[in-house]
Design an enzyme around this catalytic site. Structure first.
Site, PDB file in Angstrom:
ATOM      1  N   THR A 233      -1.206   7.513  -0.813  1.00 30.47           N
ATOM      2  CA  THR A 233      -2.499   7.390  -1.513  1.00 30.47           C
ATOM      3  C   THR A 233      -3.337   6.225  -0.980  1.00 30.47           C
ATOM      4  OG1 THR A 233      -1.633   5.892  -3.175  1.00 30.47           O
ATOM      5  CG2 THR A 233      -1.421   8.246  -3.637  1.00 30.47           C
TER       6      THR A 233
ATOM      7  N   ARG B 215       0.838  -1.183   0.000  1.00 34.68           N
ATOM      8  CA  ARG B 215       0.000   0.000   0.000  1.00 34.68           C
ATOM      9  C   ARG B 215       0.881   1.244   0.000  1.00 34.68           C
ATOM     10  NH1 ARG B 215      -5.165  -0.460   0.391  1.00 34.68           N
ATOM     11  NH2 ARG B 215      -5.044  -2.616   1.066  1.00 34.68           N
TER      12      ARG B 215
ATOM     13  N   ASP C 255      -3.797 -12.343  10.329  1.00 37.03           N
ATOM     14  CA  ASP C 255      -2.783 -12.031   9.312  1.00 37.03           C
ATOM     15  C   ASP C 255      -1.990 -13.288   8.984  1.00 37.03           C
ATOM     16  OD1 ASP C 255      -0.152 -11.254   8.189  1.00 37.03           O
ATOM     17  OD2 ASP C 255      -0.987  -9.242   8.374  1.00 37.03           O
TER      18      ASP C 255
HETATM   19  N1  URA Z   1      -4.441 -10.701   4.582  1.00 34.61           N
HETATM   20  C1  URA Z   1      -4.390 -11.498   5.678  1.00 34.61           C
HETATM   21  O1  URA Z   1      -3.343 -12.008   6.040  1.00 34.61           O
HETATM   22  N2  URA Z   1      -5.523 -11.720   6.354  1.00 34.61           N
HETATM   23  C2  URA Z   1      -6.704 -11.185   6.008  1.00 34.61           C
HETATM   24  O2  URA Z   1      -7.712 -11.436   6.676  1.00 34.61           O
HETATM   25  C3  URA Z   1      -6.748 -10.357   4.862  1.00 34.61           C
HETATM   26  C4  URA Z   1      -5.606 -10.132   4.165  1.00 34.61           C
END
Ligand code: URA
Length: 242
Positions: A140, A136, A234
Site C-alpha cells: 500500500t 512503509r 539518508d
Molecule cells: N529520512 C532521511 O534520512 N533523510 C531524508 O531526507 C528524509 C527522511
C-alpha cells in the site's frame, strides 16, 4: 514540491562588521508557538555544515550529529515544567532554584531515531526509552506499525519523541497516534529532530496543534523521493553504514 528559497543571513561574532561576515543559509522561520527552532548561531551552522557535506566521513558525521542532538535535548528539556526548589549552598546562603516536575521518557522511531538515544541519556541519566518501528507497507506504500515497546506508565510521563529527519511526517504521525492511543496527551509530547521540512511542520500543526516540535533547522522542502532538500541524505545510512 520544494517551498520558497531559504533565507541567507550574515553569520559570525560581532567583532566583524556585518559586511565582512560570511553569508550562510539559515532556517526558514516558522510563525508557530509550538515550533522551536534552535538559535541560528555560527556554532550550530558550522555543525550543520559538517553533517550536510556529502564528503564528511562517517566518524565525523556521528561526532557532529551528536553535538547537535545534545543541543536539541537541552532545548527540549527547557519545555518541561519546573517547580520552585530552594537549596542551601556551602556558604550557608539560600539559592532560589528550580527542579523538574514530573517524569519523562524517550521514544525513538527506529532505526534513525535510535541515534538520538545516547544524547538523551547523556542529559538524563537512566531515562526510560521506548521504541517504535514503522515501515512503509510494500503493497500500500502507507506507513505501517511493525513493533512498539513503550514504558507501561507512559501515560504519566512527558515524552521526547526522537527522529532526526522530519520529512513528510508520515512515520512521526503514526508514532504520535500510537502514543496518544496509550494515553499520552498531545501537549506532553515533544518531537525532537535535526532537520524538518515545511510540509512536515504544516502536517503536524494541523493534526496535532498542541504538540511541540524542537528542531535545529527547517529546510526548503522535499524532492520527488521525499528526501529533505538540501538536507543531508539518508541519516540512518550515514550514521550506521557509510
Ligand atoms: N529520512 C532521511 O534520512 N533523510 C531524508 O531526507 C528524509 C527522511
Amino acid at each position: 514540491s520544494s517551498a520558497a528559497e531559504a533565507p541567507a543571513a550574515p553569520i559570525g561574532p560581532e567583532y566583524k562588521d556585518k559586511e565582512e561576515k560570511p553569508q550562510a543559509t539559515v532556517s526558514t522561520p516558522i510563525s508557530s508557538q509550538n515550533v522551536h527552532i534552535l538559535p541560528q548561531t555560527p556554532q550550530l551552522i558550522a555543525l550543520l555544515t559538517m553533517i550536510r557535506d556529502k564528503n564528511t566521513p562517517r566518524a565525523d558525521f556521528i561526532f557532529y550529529s551528536n553535538r547537535i542532538i545534545r543541543l536539541l535535548v537541552e532545548e527540549g528539556l527547557n519545555h518541561l515544567p519546573v517547580i520552585s526548589h530552594p537549596v542551601t549552598t556551602p556558604t550557608g546562603r539560600t539559592y532560589q532554584g528550580v527542579k523538574f516536575e514530573g517524569k519523562i521518557c524517550g521514544v525513538s522511531i527506529m532505526r534513525a531515531g535510535e541515534a538520538m538515544e545516547e544524547g538523551l541519556r547523556n542529559c538524563c541519566r537512566s531515562v526510560r526509552i521506548g521504541k517504535i518501528l514503522i515501515q512503509r507497507d510494500e503493497e500500500t506504500y502507507q506507513p505501517k506499525l511493525f513493533y512498539d515497546k513503550l514504558p507501561a506508565d507512559i501515560s504519566q510521563r512527558f515524552v521526547l519523541l526522537l527522529d532526526p529527519m522530519f520529512a513528510t511526517g508520515g512515520s512521526a504521525t503514526m508514532a504520535v497516534q500510537v502514543l496518544i492511543s496509550r494515553g499520552v496527551p498531545e501537549e506532553r509530547i515533544l518531537f525532537l529532530n535535526l532537520i524538518a521540512s515545511p510540509q512536515g511542520i504544516k502536517e503536524f500543526a494541523e493534526k496535532f496543534p498542541k504538540l511541540r516540535v524542537v528542531t535545529a533547522f527547517v529546510d526548503q522542502g522535499l524532492d520527488e523521493k521525499n528526501y529533505i532538500i538540501p538536507g543531508l541524505g539518508d541519516f540512518g545510512d550515514r550514521f550506521y553504514c557509510i
